[in-house]
Design a protein around this motif. Structure first.
Motif, PDB file in Angstrom:
ATOM      1  N   LEU A 152      51.351   9.892  74.480  1.00  0.00           N
ATOM      2  CA  LEU A 152      50.494   9.111  73.602  1.00  0.00           C
ATOM      3  C   LEU A 152      49.245   9.925  73.273  1.00  0.00           C
ATOM      4  CD1 LEU A 152      50.701   5.694  75.480  1.00  0.00           C
ATOM      5  CD2 LEU A 152      51.694   6.200  73.242  1.00  0.00           C
ATOM      6  N   PRO A 153      48.600   9.644  72.134  1.00  0.00           N
ATOM      7  CA  PRO A 153      47.384  10.399  71.797  1.00  0.00           C
ATOM      8  C   PRO A 153      46.255  10.105  72.780  1.00  0.00           C
ATOM      9  CG  PRO A 153      47.737   8.599  70.247  1.00  0.00           C
ATOM     10  CD  PRO A 153      48.974   8.686  71.080  1.00  0.00           C
ATOM     11  N   SER A 154      45.543  11.143  73.173  1.00  0.00           N
ATOM     12  CA  SER A 154      44.458  11.006  74.140  1.00  0.00           C
ATOM     13  C   SER A 154      43.353  10.102  73.610  1.00  0.00           C
ATOM     14  CB  SER A 154      43.885  12.387  74.460  1.00  0.00           C
ATOM     15  OG  SER A 154      42.723  12.267  75.254  1.00  0.00           O
ATOM     16  N   GLU A 155      42.813   9.273  74.506  1.00  0.00           N
ATOM     17  CA  GLU A 155      41.703   8.404  74.124  1.00  0.00           C
ATOM     18  C   GLU A 155      40.391   9.163  74.028  1.00  0.00           C
ATOM     19  OE1 GLU A 155      41.392   4.940  76.511  1.00  0.00           O
ATOM     20  OE2 GLU A 155      43.142   3.992  75.571  1.00  0.00           O
ATOM     21  N   ASP A 156      40.376  10.424  74.461  1.00  0.00           N
ATOM     22  CA  ASP A 156      39.150  11.228  74.409  1.00  0.00           C
ATOM     23  C   ASP A 156      38.946  11.902  73.057  1.00  0.00           C
ATOM     24  OD1 ASP A 156      38.630  10.599  77.048  1.00  0.00           O
ATOM     25  OD2 ASP A 156      39.745  12.324  77.812  1.00  0.00           O
ATOM     26  N   MET A 157      39.956  11.832  72.182  1.00  0.00           N
ATOM     27  CA  MET A 157      39.852  12.524  70.908  1.00  0.00           C
ATOM     28  C   MET A 157      39.599  11.539  69.770  1.00  0.00           C
ATOM     29  SD  MET A 157      43.916  13.352  70.213  1.00  0.00           S
ATOM     30  CE  MET A 157      43.632  13.974  68.557  1.00  0.00           C
ATOM     31  N   GLU A 158      38.982  12.044  68.720  1.00  0.00           N
ATOM     32  CA  GLU A 158      38.755  11.240  67.525  1.00  0.00           C
ATOM     33  C   GLU A 158      40.011  11.286  66.650  1.00  0.00           C
ATOM     34  OE1 GLU A 158      36.315   9.239  66.385  1.00  0.00           O
ATOM     35  OE2 GLU A 158      35.436   9.420  68.378  1.00  0.00           O
ATOM     36  N   LEU A 159      40.539  10.142  66.323  1.00  0.00           N
ATOM     37  CA  LEU A 159      41.734  10.067  65.487  1.00  0.00           C
ATOM     38  C   LEU A 159      41.345   9.808  64.029  1.00  0.00           C
ATOM     39  CD1 LEU A 159      43.941   7.848  67.828  1.00  0.00           C
ATOM     40  CD2 LEU A 159      44.163  10.302  67.451  1.00  0.00           C
ATOM     41  N   PRO A 160      42.100  10.346  63.082  1.00  0.00           N
ATOM     42  CA  PRO A 160      41.775  10.123  61.670  1.00  0.00           C
ATOM     43  C   PRO A 160      42.106   8.714  61.189  1.00  0.00           C
ATOM     44  CG  PRO A 160      43.796  11.398  61.872  1.00  0.00           C
ATOM     45  CD  PRO A 160      43.236  11.277  63.257  1.00  0.00           C
ATOM     46  N   PHE A 161      42.965   8.019  61.917  1.00  0.00           N
ATOM     47  CA  PHE A 161      43.374   6.663  61.555  1.00  0.00           C
ATOM     48  C   PHE A 161      43.352   5.795  62.811  1.00  0.00           C
ATOM     49  CE2 PHE A 161      46.072   9.703  59.152  1.00  0.00           C
ATOM     50  CZ  PHE A 161      45.459   9.573  57.922  1.00  0.00           C
ATOM     51  N   PRO A 162      43.026   4.514  62.658  1.00  0.00           N
ATOM     52  CA  PRO A 162      42.602   3.835  61.443  1.00  0.00           C
ATOM     53  C   PRO A 162      41.108   4.033  61.177  1.00  0.00           C
ATOM     54  CG  PRO A 162      42.736   2.282  63.236  1.00  0.00           C
ATOM     55  CD  PRO A 162      43.191   3.602  63.800  1.00  0.00           C
ATOM     56  N   ASP A 169      32.655   5.528  59.912  1.00  0.00           N
ATOM     57  CA  ASP A 169      32.129   5.709  61.265  1.00  0.00           C
ATOM     58  C   ASP A 169      32.191   4.431  62.103  1.00  0.00           C
ATOM     59  OD1 ASP A 169      31.497   8.407  60.843  1.00  0.00           O
ATOM     60  OD2 ASP A 169      29.584   7.871  59.902  1.00  0.00           O
ATOM     61  N   ASP A 170      32.657   3.345  61.515  1.00  0.00           N
ATOM     62  CA  ASP A 170      32.795   2.083  62.239  1.00  0.00           C
ATOM     63  C   ASP A 170      33.804   2.271  63.373  1.00  0.00           C
ATOM     64  OD1 ASP A 170      33.252  -0.478  63.171  1.00  0.00           O
ATOM     65  OD2 ASP A 170      33.426  -1.381  61.185  1.00  0.00           O
ATOM     66  N   PRO A 171      33.417   2.101  64.637  1.00  0.00           N
ATOM     67  CA  PRO A 171      34.331   2.379  65.756  1.00  0.00           C
ATOM     68  C   PRO A 171      35.345   1.271  66.008  1.00  0.00           C
ATOM     69  CG  PRO A 171      32.242   1.600  66.613  1.00  0.00           C
ATOM     70  CD  PRO A 171      32.068   1.706  65.112  1.00  0.00           C
ATOM     71  N   ARG A 172      35.186   0.107  65.376  1.00  0.00           N
ATOM     72  CA  ARG A 172      36.011  -1.046  65.739  1.00  0.00           C
ATOM     73  C   ARG A 172      37.500  -0.878  65.429  1.00  0.00           C
ATOM     74  NH1 ARG A 172      33.197  -5.773  62.704  1.00  0.00           N
ATOM     75  NH2 ARG A 172      33.182  -4.127  61.115  1.00  0.00           N
ATOM     76  N   PRO A 173      37.894  -0.325  64.270  1.00  0.00           N
ATOM     77  CA  PRO A 173      39.340  -0.164  64.034  1.00  0.00           C
ATOM     78  C   PRO A 173      40.019   0.722  65.080  1.00  0.00           C
ATOM     79  CG  PRO A 173      38.145   0.011  61.958  1.00  0.00           C
ATOM     80  CD  PRO A 173      37.116   0.010  63.045  1.00  0.00           C
ATOM     81  N   LEU A 174      39.347   1.799  65.491  1.00  0.00           N
ATOM     82  CA  LEU A 174      39.928   2.691  66.491  1.00  0.00           C
ATOM     83  C   LEU A 174      39.972   2.016  67.858  1.00  0.00           C
ATOM     84  CD1 LEU A 174      41.155   5.444  66.930  1.00  0.00           C
ATOM     85  CD2 LEU A 174      38.856   6.356  67.325  1.00  0.00           C
ATOM     86  N   GLU A 175      38.929   1.254  68.188  1.00  0.00           N
ATOM     87  CA  GLU A 175      38.929   0.514  69.449  1.00  0.00           C
ATOM     88  C   GLU A 175      40.060  -0.497  69.468  1.00  0.00           C
ATOM     89  OE1 GLU A 175      35.054  -1.148  69.524  1.00  0.00           O
ATOM     90  OE2 GLU A 175      34.063   0.723  70.132  1.00  0.00           O
TER      91      GLU A 175
END
Length: 292
Positions: A152-162, A169-175
């Motif tokens: 699975l993709p690491s939670e420590d990295m910034e993902l381009p989606f969603p 820069d809104d963190p809520r979709p990624l959270e």
């Protein structure tokens, strides 16, 4: 099923009801296009509060499985999996197109299930694992060993989606998507490990590693001899958050049609080459993460 046997309260209660409704949509109890029972009836049937039912319906709406409208109830708009009996897939060397459900049906009919997975959230796999666990408990299939490795993709990295369109820069979709990943990963692990604890399956091994890679595709490898491969589709769609709905750029993969490859006696055939290369890639990433 696994989650239904967990003690109620908080997250366990939510997961139990979520699993129950997903299974009912999967096995045809609530078919595509049908209306779900009213929230009051669901709460009584599942022995939970209406608040829990409402939270589960919101989650199903986020996944694109139901659509809820004031005064009209909740209608099933998607299917996480299907238990419809199909003819066995034809084994060919070249690629074919199929969904995950029938292939997992066939895999769990074997005495040993060996599955390597690279995916974005584990959402599709979790829905299907719930179904396979129920098949095992009902006696429809009886594998003696289940071995699952998942990247699975690491939670420590910034993902381009969603990403929210108005505010990238809104963190809520990624959270939100990370929460979905955690819930589904925990749920499928519990479903499989309880099969061993309850002595339905002699040996169960579930391992998860987090890779610093953004998945552009999902990959399922079966015992190093078959592969299912599908690209994620980037779409613009609304994402439901606790504070409301925001338009976002996201990827979807639930229920995707996958390319099917089978290795045969010819190591140079397209199917054999594809499966071998993907298995080698998966093993290399898995081993690399073990050394970090």
């Amino acid at each position: 099923m696994g989650g239904q046997r967990a003690a109620e309260g908080g997250g366990k209660e939510f997961e139990r009801v979520l699993e129950a409704l997903v299974l009912r949509m999967s096995d045809g109890t609530y078919p595509l296009g049908s209306l779900l029972p009213p929230q009051r009836e669901l709460a009584q049937d599942l022995a939970v509060s209406r608040d829990t039912v409402q939270r589960v319906l919101k989650e199903l709406s986020e996944r694109g499985l139901v659509e809820s409208r004031q005064g009209s109830g909740s209608r099933v708009t998607g299917s996480p999996a299907t238990r419809e009996r199909r003819k066995p897939a034809v084994h060919v060397a070249g690629p074919g197109r199929m969904t995950l459900g029938p292939h997992l049906d066939r895999a769990f009919e074997r005495s040993e299930v060996v599955l390597d997975v690279f995916t974005f959230t584990s959402e599709s796999l979790a829905a299907h694992i719930w179904i396979q666990a129920e098949r095992i408990r009902s006696g429809a299939v009886a594998p003696q060993r289940i071995a699952l490795r998942m990247l699975l993709p690491s939670e420590d990295m910034e993902l381009p989606f969603p990403r929210a369109i108005a505010d990238p820069d809104d963190p809520r979709p990624l959270e939100r998507v990370r929460g979905i990943t955690r819930r589904n990963t925990q749920s499928l692990r519990l479903a499989l490990e309880e099969l061993k604890a309850e002595r339905f399956v002699a040996d169960v091994d579930v391992a998860v590693r987090w890779a610093p890679i953004t998945p552009a595709f999902k990959l399922y490898l079966f015992d190093g001899t078959e592969a299912l491969h599908g690209m994620y589709k980037v779409v613009e769609r609304p994402i439901v958050l606790d504070e409301g709905t925001v338009p976002a750029i996201d990827v979807i993969g639930l229920g995707a049609v996958l390319e099917h490859y089978v290795a045969d006696d010819d190591p140079d055939s397209p199917g054999s080459v594809f499966v071998s290369e993907r298995q080698t890639w998966f093993d290399s990433v898995w081993e690399y993460l073990a050394t970090e």
